[in-house]
Design an enzyme around this catalytic site. Structure first.
Site, PDB file in Angstrom:
ATOM      1  CG  ASP A  31      67.882  29.217 -66.564  1.00  0.00           C
ATOM      2  OD1 ASP A  31      68.443  28.429 -67.349  1.00  0.00           O
ATOM      3  OD2 ASP A  31      67.830  30.446 -66.754  1.00  0.00           O
ATOM      4  CG  ASP A 125      69.853  25.852 -70.653  1.00  0.00           C
ATOM      5  OD1 ASP A 125      68.864  25.911 -71.397  1.00  0.00           O
ATOM      6  OD2 ASP A 125      70.656  26.786 -70.520  1.00  0.00           O
ATOM      7  CD  GLU A 126      64.675  28.844 -69.747  1.00  0.00           C
ATOM      8  OE1 GLU A 126      64.025  29.808 -69.334  1.00  0.00           O
ATOM      9  OE2 GLU A 126      65.379  28.894 -70.782  1.00  0.00           O
TER      10      GLU A 126
END
Length: 378
Positions: A31, A125-126
């Site tokens: 993350d 983003d993850e």
């Protein structure tokens, strides 16, 4: 164990059966730390160390992301910009640059691909990675996670937090445990105990409404949840009951799904008072539309079918849908289609207690409309 009762995936609130793995898997959840805001601070040194919100500062604006300096003041993503400004008068608003975020995300995913092809992106983003078998034959998932974090820092100048565990549920919890720029490992011997004292609101897959319902039932922690029988949880939470039953024991058999294709994205809201007027419903739809469109922007997905969900005071539920030839390209169009589905229902003979909007028939925005410029009307 009945296969129907095994903990599986819940893409739409249901349980998908899964066979028990032959040996513990090695799952990493990566993350990025305050991704959008961190990219802006990286590219503009004058923003470093200052409270930054990515989004619009207008009356209708919404915070898409907040730097850690802003979070100290209680500024969070999805917060109205006027509220964020009130909490932090020194807050600096920056317009989002989604084309830049997508480019950085591609760099990060290329780093993931150096270690495993089994990558399940959740957003720009993850992502989850299954490194049980990995391309560099590194026996330690912790070592892989540290190598990935170091490589991300070298390539992008950004920091990432990582969680390592034997299933997705615990890996996600682990990545949150030491943010920002942290690494945390939950081994099999520690899984059930780690969950025991965790507030149910911290469980991935339990949203605010479900957490509030659990609180009313006296279920405040993983230990409280674990004390309840499977029939108890099924009766009160339906198909999600078995999932809650198993994760309270640190068990989650969902596989990491490479190239997972999401079929739809939606949001809904239940109102404290029933709505009757079109104007009130149109106003109530605005934050719902905002949430759906934010996901479209952050994921790079667009859809061609808009569905309006309406639940009345007597719990009767109806849906209305409209499909368009080309994917919905901006929030204004999503709003126009949503309100267009609502208008023919007027006047309503009974109050409306819930409204929802879903966008489906999804495709990547660049594949659908190569010239599309990402923007977030705020």
């Amino acid at each position: 164990m009945d296969a129907a009762q095994r903990p599986g995936s819940l893409p739409a609130g249901g349980i998908e059966a899964a066979s028990a793995p032959a040996r513990p898997r090695k799952i990493i959840h990566i993350d990025m730390d305050a991704f959008f805001a961190s990219v802006e601070q990286r590219d503009d040194p004058s923003l470093r160390g200052r409270p930054v919100a990515v989004g619009g500062s207008s009356q209708r604006g919404v915070v898409a992301a907040a730097s850690y300096e802003a979070r100290v003041f209680g500024v969070r993503s999805a917060m109205p910009s006027v509220t964020a400004r009130r909490r932090c008068p020194e807050l600096v608003f920056v317009k989002p640059r989604f084309e830049v975020y997508k480019a950085v995300s591609a760099e990060i995913r290329a780093i993931f691909a150096e270690h495993t092809p089994i990558i399940e992106p959740l957003s720009l983003d993850e992502a989850y990675l299954d490194v049980t078998e990995n391309l560099q034959d590194i026996p330690s998932a912790t070592a892989i996670a540290e190598a990935i974090r170091q490589r991300i820092r070298e390539v992008t100048g950004l920091t990432a937090s990582a969680g390592v565990s034997y299933n997705k549920f615990l890996a996600k919890l682990a990545s949150d445990h030491r943010k920002p720029d942290g690494l945390f490992v939950i081994p099999p011997a520690m899984g059930a105990a780690f969950v025991e004292d965790l507030p149910v609101g911290r469980f991935h897959g339990i949203g605010p409404a479900t957490a509030a319902k659990m609180e009313r039932l006296g279920l405040q922690t993983g230990r409280d949840l674990r004390a309840k029988s499977l029939p108890f949880l099924q009766e009160r939470f339906g198909k999600a009951g078995p999932y809650y039953y198993w994760i309270s024991r640190g068990i989650d058999e969902r596989p990491v799904r490479a190239n997972r294709i999401r079929k739809s994205v939606g949001a809904e809201n239940t109102f404290s008072e029933d709505l009757f007027a079109f104007e009130a419903m149109a106003s109530a739809l605005q934050p719902i539309l905002d949430k759906v469109w934010r996901h479209c922007e952050t994921s790079g997905l667009r859809g061609r079918t808009v569905t309006l969900k309406v639940k009345f005071a007597d719990f009767q539920q109806i849906t209305r849908s409209q499909s368009v030839p080309l994917a919905v390209s901006n929030r204004a169009e999503l709003e126009r289609l949503g309100l267009g589905l609502l208008q023919p229902l007027m006047p309503v003979a009974k109050g409306v207690r819930l409204l929802g909007i879903t966008l489906s028939a999804l495709a990547d925005a660049q594949a659908e409309t190569p010239a599309l410029q990402f923007s977030l009307p705020l």
